[in-house]
Design a protein around this motif. Structure first.
Motif, mmCIF file in Angstrom:
data_model
loop_
_atom_site.group_PDB
_atom_site.id
_atom_site.type_symbol
_atom_site.label_atom_id
_atom_site.label_comp_id
_atom_site.label_asym_id
_atom_site.label_seq_id
_atom_site.Cartn_x
_atom_site.Cartn_y
_atom_site.Cartn_z
ATOM 1 N N ASN A 1 0.804 -1.230 0.000
ATOM 2 C CA ASN A 1 0.000 0.000 0.000
ATOM 3 C C ASN A 1 0.832 1.273 0.000
ATOM 4 O OD1 ASN A 1 -2.438 -1.199 -0.140
ATOM 5 N ND2 ASN A 1 -2.573 -1.516 2.079
ATOM 6 N N GLY A 2 1.991 1.199 0.623
ATOM 7 C CA GLY A 2 2.763 2.435 0.772
ATOM 8 C C GLY A 2 3.836 2.541 -0.286
ATOM 9 N N SER A 3 5.067 2.505 0.177
ATOM 10 C CA SER A 3 6.176 2.630 -0.760
ATOM 11 C C SER A 3 7.181 1.533 -0.423
ATOM 12 C CB SER A 3 6.741 4.036 -0.582
ATOM 13 O OG SER A 3 8.121 4.024 -0.446
ATOM 14 N N ASN A 4 7.927 1.134 -1.413
ATOM 15 C CA ASN A 4 8.956 0.125 -1.166
ATOM 16 C C ASN A 4 10.245 0.557 -1.869
ATOM 17 O OD1 ASN A 4 10.625 -2.010 -0.864
ATOM 18 N ND2 ASN A 4 9.166 -3.579 -1.539
ATOM 19 N N PRO A 5 11.082 1.339 -1.168
ATOM 20 C CA PRO A 5 12.295 1.860 -1.807
ATOM 21 C C PRO A 5 13.244 0.753 -2.277
ATOM 22 C CG PRO A 5 11.896 2.937 0.312
ATOM 23 C CD PRO A 5 10.940 1.794 0.227
ATOM 24 N N GLU A 6 13.025 -0.473 -1.826
ATOM 25 C CA GLU A 6 13.900 -1.560 -2.291
ATOM 26 C C GLU A 6 13.747 -1.820 -3.792
ATOM 27 O OE1 GLU A 6 14.767 -5.054 0.041
ATOM 28 O OE2 GLU A 6 13.481 -4.291 1.638
ATOM 29 N N LEU A 7 12.667 -1.275 -4.373
ATOM 30 C CA LEU A 7 12.446 -1.468 -5.814
ATOM 31 C C LEU A 7 13.146 -0.400 -6.664
ATOM 32 C CD1 LEU A 7 8.670 -2.312 -5.569
ATOM 33 C CD2 LEU A 7 10.371 -3.807 -6.603
ATOM 34 N N ARG A 8 13.811 0.539 -6.019
ATOM 35 C CA ARG A 8 14.422 1.677 -6.737
ATOM 36 C C ARG A 8 15.296 1.239 -7.928
ATOM 37 N NH1 ARG A 8 18.499 3.575 -3.066
ATOM 38 N NH2 ARG A 8 16.824 4.462 -1.832
ATOM 39 N N GLY A 9 15.224 2.004 -8.995
ATOM 40 C CA GLY A 9 16.059 1.701 -10.169
ATOM 41 C C GLY A 9 15.173 1.433 -11.373
ATOM 42 N N ILE A 10 15.502 0.369 -12.101
ATOM 43 C CA ILE A 10 14.635 -0.084 -13.204
ATOM 44 C C ILE A 10 14.281 -1.539 -12.868
ATOM 45 C CG2 ILE A 10 14.462 -0.480 -15.702
ATOM 46 C CD1 ILE A 10 16.157 1.868 -16.226
ATOM 47 N N PRO A 11 13.335 -1.731 -11.935
ATOM 48 C CA PRO A 11 13.014 -3.099 -11.516
ATOM 49 C C PRO A 11 12.195 -3.846 -12.563
ATOM 50 C CG PRO A 11 11.586 -1.541 -10.381
ATOM 51 C CD PRO A 11 12.550 -0.724 -11.184
ATOM 52 N N PHE A 12 11.565 -3.066 -13.469
ATOM 53 C CA PHE A 12 10.723 -3.686 -14.497
ATOM 54 C C PHE A 12 11.198 -3.267 -15.875
ATOM 55 C CE2 PHE A 12 7.993 -2.800 -10.772
ATOM 56 C CZ PHE A 12 7.925 -4.115 -10.307
ATOM 57 N N TYR A 13 12.043 -4.090 -16.425
ATOM 58 C CA TYR A 13 12.400 -3.969 -17.843
ATOM 59 C C TYR A 13 11.815 -5.238 -18.432
ATOM 60 C CZ TYR A 13 15.770 -5.518 -21.478
ATOM 61 O OH TYR A 13 16.371 -6.071 -22.580
#
Ligand code: GLY
Length: 471
Positions: free
Chosen positions: A279-291
């Motif tokens: 629901n909130g934020s997940n900074p662990e996904l920072r970057g280009i997690p979805f290419y």
């Protein structure tokens, strides 16, 4: 200008393109600390400190970064290997350097099985039918073969065989492309199965595109779609490669797609993002997690695979036409305030020159290889001189190229050097990219001549029209 220190973890032309984008900042004077696979001439020339770490082992990279800890404001990584091995975890934990790439946990590229299961839960419509064959579930090979062949009966042999982990065993194999008989398929399957779980999934017919998005953990910022050319030779023939070139149109989607395809892609990736973010934020996904490699079928886009990093060559279609200051974009990713980016309405085409051993070229076309040029220095001066003609519309990024003690650069085994052409339409961008590429001398390098050609694009458009008729 404010000084900023950036650790760039580089492999290939993608690393040079990232470095170039940072150095072009109009707001910050960037001091780059580059950890590289080899002495890439571009990175050596433009970095403040450069180190060669052939394994790109995160512990070694961390040791290098520790020497300049107080001077480095953030790190950014291109290649998958250190990301999957936990580069971000170690840099942030040991040195407190904010790092732009997902953490080990969210490098979902590391397992194709986990990806398929995630998509099955969140967006089953993007998954082809698939079955996982895990060595742990079988005591006898005869049982595996029986189950596999039963599955092949169900799918009429039209399958793709994929190892769970990137580049394990023989890699991805596709019916009709890499094997034409069940025995050949079984041999390919076993080479992967010996290393770990294997997915056997329905082969999907369609046109491929690459979706990439920046992510700050709270927001997903989709970047324009690109088309990669994976096969080695013209006409999409020959073995799979890392990508021989790519193109981007002036807008957000490609000529063979329509707006609805693009909207659907964004909805699909948002669903995956929301699942991982909560629901909130997940900074662990920072970057280009979805290419995400999408394949456009009669019934809409489906996912071939997801990578957790920038694409090579695909990110080179984007970075040179980013209107926002890239250093500022990086800071906003770290702060969690990246809600949008502006991209110039320009087309871009990337083409690669590669050595004769790459993509099996010398085996398939021995007569084309200029033997006396193999191993000679790669000379970029002539291509670089076009800068006066094209200015910023031509970029040259060395990749698998090594600067040696004699002061000259030589081709290694992977993709040697790429050029990015930037134009008002795809054909103009292509001409610029090819003119630059053709001017690169030495090393008996070769390249695909049909990247982004009118014929190739028209074929993709016709293919999609035919597919849509069958809906
Ligand atoms: N273009 C393929 C890749 O980056 O994996």
């Amino acid at each position: 200008m404010e000084e900023v220190g950036v650790l760039v973890v580089s492999y290939g032309s993608r690393g040079a393109a990232i470095l170039d984008s940072l150095l072009r900042s109009g707001e910050y004077a960037v001091n780059a600390y580059v950890a590289d696979r080899q002495r890439n001439p571009f990175n050596v020339k433009f970095s403040k400190e450069h180190i060669v770490i052939p394994s790109l082992d995160p512990n070694e990279i961390c040791k290098f970064a520790a020497r300049y800890k107080d001077k480095i404001d953030f790190a950014i990584a291109g290649p998958e290997k250190p990301i999957i091995a936990g580069l971000r975890d170690i840099l942030e934990k040991e040195l407190g350097i904010p790092t732009i790439c997902p953490t080990k946990k969210y490098a979902i590229e590391k397992s194709k099985v986990a990806q398929r299961r995630l998509f099955e839960e969140v967006a089953p419509e993007v998954n082809p039918r698939f079955k996982v064959f895990d060595p742990k579930d079988y005591e006898r090979l005869s049982d595996v073969k029986k189950q596999l062949f039963k599955w092949l009966d169900e799918l009429d042999n039209k399958v793709a065989v994929k190892p769970d982990t990137p580049a394990a065993g023989k890699g991805v194999g596709v019916w009709g492309d890499h094997f034409n008989t069940r025995e050949e398929l079984y041999e390919h399957f076993m080479a992967n199965f010996k290393e770990g779980p294997v997915i056997v999934e329905e082969k999907i017919e369609g046109e491929e595109s690459s979706f990439q998005a920046f992510c700050d953990g709270k927001h997903l910022v989709p970047l324009p779609e690109t088309r990669d050319y994976k096969r080695a030779f013209n006409g999409d023939r020959g073995p799979n490669t890392g990508g021989m070139g790519s193109y981007k149109s002036t807008g957000f989607y490609l000529p063979f797609m329509n707006e609805a395809d693009w909207e659907k892609e964004k909805v699909i990736v948002e669903k995956i993002f929301n699942k991982l973010k909560g629901n909130g934020s997940n900074p662990e996904l920072r970057g280009i997690p979805f290419y995400v490699a999408f394949i456009h079928t009669a019934s809409g886009p489906m996912i071939l695979e997801n990578n957790s990093r920038p694409g090579d060559p695909e990110i080179m279609n984007i970075l040179p036409v980013l209107k926002d200051d890239f250093v500022e974009v990086c800071f906003r990713m770290i702060e969690g305030s990246l809600t949008r980016v502006e991209v110039e309405k320009k087309a871009t085409v990337v083409t690669y020159k590669v050595p004769p051993s790459y993509g099996g070229y010398e085996k398939f076309f021995p007569e084309n290889v200029k033997r006396d040029e193999i191993g000679t220095p790669i000379i970029l001066e002539k291509a670089e001189s076009f800068a006066s003609k094209y200015g910023d519309r031509l970029r040259i990024y060395p990749g698998s190229m090594e600067l040696r003690e004699d002061g000259r650069a030589y081709a290694l085994r992977s993709r040697t050097v790429c050029t990015v052409g930037i134009g008002d339409d795809i054909q103009e961008a292509r001409e610029i990219s090819l003119e630059g590429l053709e001017a690169i001398e030495g090393g008996a390098l070769w390249y695909r001549t049909d990247i982004a050609s009118k014929e190739h694009i028209s074929k993709s458009i016709r293919h999609m029209e035919e597919l849509r008729k069958t809906r």
